[in-house]
Design a protein around this motif. Structure first.
Motif, mmCIF file in Angstrom:
data_model
loop_
_atom_site.group_PDB
_atom_site.id
_atom_site.type_symbol
_atom_site.label_atom_id
_atom_site.label_comp_id
_atom_site.label_asym_id
_atom_site.label_seq_id
_atom_site.Cartn_x
_atom_site.Cartn_y
_atom_site.Cartn_z
ATOM 1 N N GLN A 203 0.829 -1.290 0.034
ATOM 2 C CA GLN A 203 -0.052 -0.049 0.093
ATOM 3 C C GLN A 203 0.808 1.346 0.161
ATOM 4 O O GLN A 203 1.894 1.307 0.605
ATOM 5 N N PHE A 204 0.419 2.234 -0.769
ATOM 6 C CA PHE A 204 1.283 3.681 -0.752
ATOM 7 C C PHE A 204 0.631 4.733 -0.175
ATOM 8 O O PHE A 204 -0.667 5.070 -0.626
ATOM 9 N N ALA A 222 11.551 12.691 2.544
ATOM 10 C CA ALA A 222 12.216 11.562 2.166
ATOM 11 C C ALA A 222 11.460 10.361 1.787
ATOM 12 O O ALA A 222 11.347 9.701 0.557
ATOM 13 N N ILE A 223 10.833 9.804 2.814
ATOM 14 C CA ILE A 223 9.659 8.742 2.630
ATOM 15 C C ILE A 223 8.612 9.134 1.732
ATOM 16 O O ILE A 223 8.317 8.077 0.802
ATOM 17 N N ASN A 224 8.143 10.411 1.663
ATOM 18 C CA ASN A 224 7.164 10.777 0.733
ATOM 19 C C ASN A 224 7.564 10.663 -0.804
ATOM 20 O O ASN A 224 6.795 9.967 -1.633
ATOM 21 N N SER A 225 8.781 11.087 -0.866
ATOM 22 C CA SER A 225 9.612 10.878 -2.167
ATOM 23 C C SER A 225 9.780 9.435 -2.583
ATOM 24 O O SER A 225 9.455 8.886 -3.704
ATOM 25 N N VAL A 227 7.578 6.901 -1.458
ATOM 26 C CA VAL A 227 6.367 6.337 -1.739
ATOM 27 C C VAL A 227 6.042 6.818 -3.127
ATOM 28 O O VAL A 227 5.395 5.993 -3.949
ATOM 29 N N LYS A 228 6.260 8.056 -3.430
ATOM 30 C CA LYS A 228 5.911 8.674 -4.741
ATOM 31 C C LYS A 228 6.506 7.898 -6.011
ATOM 32 O O LYS A 228 6.043 7.467 -6.787
ATOM 33 N N THR A 233 6.683 3.800 -10.019
ATOM 34 C CA THR A 233 7.235 2.828 -10.888
ATOM 35 C C THR A 233 6.143 1.696 -11.134
ATOM 36 O O THR A 233 6.058 0.995 -11.910
ATOM 37 N N PHE A 234 5.450 1.209 -9.819
ATOM 38 C CA PHE A 234 4.652 0.426 -9.786
ATOM 39 C C PHE A 234 3.547 0.694 -10.943
ATOM 40 O O PHE A 234 2.988 -0.310 -11.641
ATOM 41 N N ILE A 235 2.921 1.722 -10.974
ATOM 42 C CA ILE A 235 1.880 2.242 -11.945
ATOM 43 C C ILE A 235 2.418 1.967 -13.268
ATOM 44 O O ILE A 235 1.590 1.451 -14.146
ATOM 45 N N SER A 236 3.659 2.492 -13.471
ATOM 46 C CA SER A 236 4.269 2.479 -14.796
ATOM 47 C C SER A 236 4.300 1.195 -15.518
ATOM 48 O O SER A 236 3.884 0.972 -16.471
ATOM 49 N N MET A 237 4.824 0.286 -14.644
ATOM 50 C CA MET A 237 5.003 -1.146 -14.879
ATOM 51 C C MET A 237 3.671 -1.843 -15.034
ATOM 52 O O MET A 237 3.593 -2.906 -15.853
ATOM 53 N N THR A 238 2.748 -1.595 -14.298
ATOM 54 C CA THR A 238 1.587 -2.147 -14.339
ATOM 55 C C THR A 238 0.586 -1.837 -15.700
ATOM 56 O O THR A 238 0.304 -2.899 -16.580
#
Length: 673
Positions: A203-204, A222-225, A227-228, A233-238
């Motif tokens: 989950q993001f 840094a964590i937000n970056s 996660v983003k 990357t996940f959306i792009s690959m899917t």
């Protein structure tokens, strides 16, 4: 060895350390302030007792000096007794120049109202003060006065109690303020921790709050970056994988599988469901060409979509049904059951299709034929058989007699119901296993269990048995029986990890899930090394319900695998919200890996997506060395198939006899290098 069933964080939390430090410092400050304050008061009271004794000695000495003669000594004694009886003095002694006691008075040393431990802890030393008493021009004696510590002790005790109350109130108020401040400071850190934990659960979560603390602001950013970027990357690959899947395996208009998907998945039922016979339906739209020529391709597309809606609506009741559009007006539907179990569904679908017959469709709305097939039938021969059936029946197929190879069922519904209930109540269930092997590791990731049923000493076909159980709404009861049988088996193999399947009906059955939630804690040791495999089709029927089930299993550290992944040609974005551990690729992608290079891209893309989410990908149905070598090149995490090991029966006696044959040998060392 097996991977650990759960990962527990060790060490002391920052919150505990900060609260502990603040509490320690507060206590140190509290006790040091209290002790210093009481000690200071003790010294002050010692000085006060000295001054008090000196004043008393001086004033009393002056008062009794005229009465020190033998005839007036009684007056001096009376005056001395009057002052001494006030209770503020421990002793008064008048000593002659010859060191002879002329007058002597003493109070007992008892102190009331003050605990003895306090007296021992803070001792007072009442000083003795002296005053010379004159009689005329001569020194008549020396008066020694010692103050009584009782009043001072009582004052010191009362002061200590007041100081304790005040400092204790200050301590509590300080700790409360410190708690509020630390909690406010650490809140952004908690959110960051939740973000990190959410990522492990696929989950993001984006944190929109900006902390006041500079360092925490940098960490949050840094964590937000991260996660983003992970989400991007996940959306792009899917998205890329979905485009690839649609181009390779999906028909754009109907959103069904295309001919390539049909050829890939034609025999998937036999391996996935351990069946010997399946059924296939060919549906053609005989009026499509006329519609396209006379009314245009837009009306032709509407014609196709209308047929698709009816086909999916009336033929999707059987779990595992697959739909394909292999040509313009030709559709294929496959069922993982024999003809006798799906004939009613087909007849109903045909009636609904016939209902649209009209003058608009000059050659009829739709035509339907079906036959059974087995694993040996290849695609070309099967399509030729269906085409022959369709050609032979020039008229619209509308009766059961027109269905080729239709045979009356060996058992009626009531007989099936009795059979299934008998097995649920008292039947024996046998298990066989097939290991899922990790790359570069000799021990399996887990071993998948397969069930076997017998009735009157005859084996029952699993596919037909489960299909009838689903039709009779007995799947949940059957799953309970299987889980209880598994529990008894697992007691003999506590160190082994097994996987069992959860049916579609049970996955969305609240009563079954309630039973499971109560059953797991009662058999906690049994469920320590276990994986539940959930069919992707079952999961996609209700994602929200599936999330609740997975959350329930995760509460008990049970791992979850999605099997037949990719068989539905659907979006993979649903993985983002599911806390699953493994995905098992649909066997059609593995079986056709060598001859169909598109499968390579698909498997590689799925593997990359899952690796980014911390999910292990399992390639199943590896049946030869060439396929296995290709899978190794794709860096898949785990493997399963007959090439590695065929399913073998489990026998409890085998365990007891310490046999070394591979009837139940989960420690086979596979050379995967």
């Amino acid at each position: 060895m097996y991977e650990t069933s759960s990962t527990h964080s060790s060490g002391i939390s920052l919150k505990t350390q900060l609260y502990g430090l603040v509490f320690f410092l507060a206590l140190m400050s509290f006790f040091s302030s209290l002790i210093m304050s009481v000690d200071h008061t003790r010294n002050y009271l010692n000085e006060q007792m000295g001054i008090h004794a000196q004043d008393a000695a001086t004033s009393l000495g002056l008062s009794i000096s005229p009465y020190l003669g033998e005839e007036n000594i009684v007056i001096a004694e009376t005056m001395m007794a009057a002052i001494f009886d006030s209770g503020y003095y421990a002793s008064m002694v008048l000593v002659s120049p010859e060191n002879k006691n002329l007058l002597s008075m003493n109070h007992p040393s008892t102190i009331e109202g003050v605990p003895q431990w306090f007296i021992d802890l803070f001792p007072l030393s009442p000083p003795t003060r002296n005053s010379e008493v004159s009689s005329g021009w001569t020194i008549a004696g020396t008066l020694h006065v010692t103050s009584h510590p009782g009043v001072s002790y009582l004052q010191l005790w009362n002061y200590s109690l007041n100081a304790l109350s005040g400092l204790l109130f200050t301590l509590v108020a300080s700790l409360l303020v410190a708690y509020i401040i630390i909690k406010a400071v650490l809140r952004p850190l908690y959110i960051v921790t939740e973000q990190a934990n959410a990522i492990t659960k696929k989950q993001f979560i984006y944190n929109k709050r900006t902390p006041i603390t500079k360092e925490l602001r940098l960490v949050t950013s840094a964590i937000n970056s991260m996660v983003k970027n992970v989400q991007k990357t996940f959306i792009s690959m899917t998205d890329h994988t979905e485009i690839l899947t649609k181009e390779a395996y999906k028909d754009n208009l109907s959103q069904m599988g295309n001919r390539r998907a049909f050829e890939n998945q034609l025999h998937s039922h036999f391996d996935e469901r351990r069946i010997t016979q399946a059924s296939i339906v060919l549906i053609t739209l005989p009026s499509l060409q006329n519609i396209n020529l006379e009314l245009g391709y837009k009306d032709g597309d509407e014609y196709i979509l209308k047929a698709v809606k009816i086909i999916k609506l009336w033929l999707s009741n059987i779990q595992g049904t697959q739909f394909y559009r292999i040509a313009g007006g030709c559709f294929i539907v496959t069922f993982p059951v024999s003809l006798d179990l799906c004939i009613k569904n087909i007849e109903n679908a045909q009636k609904k299709l016939n209902a649209f017959n009209s003058n608009r469709y000059s050659n009829g709305f739709a035509k339907l034929v079906m036959c059974s097939y087995n694993k040996k039938d290849n695609t070309g021969d099967l399509l030729s058989r269906l085409d022959t059936l369709s050609t032979q029946h020039k008229a619209l197929v509308s009766s059961a007699d027109a269905f080729n190879e239709y045979k009356a069922p060996a058992l009626g519904l009531q007989e099936w119901k009795m059979l299934i209930n008998d097995i649920i109540s008292s039947g024996d269930i046998a298990f066989s296993f097939q290991p899922v092997v990790l790359k570069d590791k000799p021990l399996p990731l887990y071993s998948e269990l397969f069930t076997h049923f017998t009735h009157n000493n005859e084996s029952i076909n699993n596919g037909q048995f489960f299909a009838m159980a689903e039709r009779l709404d007995l799947t949940s009861a059957l799953d309970k029986k299987l889980i209880m049988a598994f529990t008894n088996l697992k007691k003999h193999y506590q160190d082994q990890r097994f996987a069992i399947n959860l049916s579609d009906q049970s996955l969305h059955d609240e009563e079954f899930l309630s039973w499971l939630e109560n059953y797991i804690p009662l058999n906690k040791e049994t469920f320590e090394n276990i994986v539940f495999e959930i069919n992707e089709s079952s999961l996609l029927n209700d994602i929200d319900s599936a999330k609740e089930v997975i959350a329930l299993l995760k509460q008990h550290d049970i791992k979850v695998c999605i099997e037949r992944f990719g068989s539905n040609l659907s979006s993979f974005k649903y993985l983002r919200g599911l806390n699953v551990d493994y995905v098992k690729l649909d066997g059609s992608y593995t079986r056709d890996l060598i001859s169909n290079p598109d499968n390579n891209y698909f498997i590689h893309a799925v593997n990359q997506i899952c690796q980014g989410l911390g999910i292990t990908v399992i390639a199943c149905h590896i049946e030869n060395e060439e396929t296995f070598e290709k899978i190794l090149d794709l860096s898949i995490g785990a493997y399963q198939g007959k090439y590695l090991q065929s399913p073998h029966k489990i026998t409890i006696n085998h365990k007891k006899n310490n046999s070394q044959s591979h009837t139940f040998n989960l420690e086979l060392a596979y050379d995967l290098t």
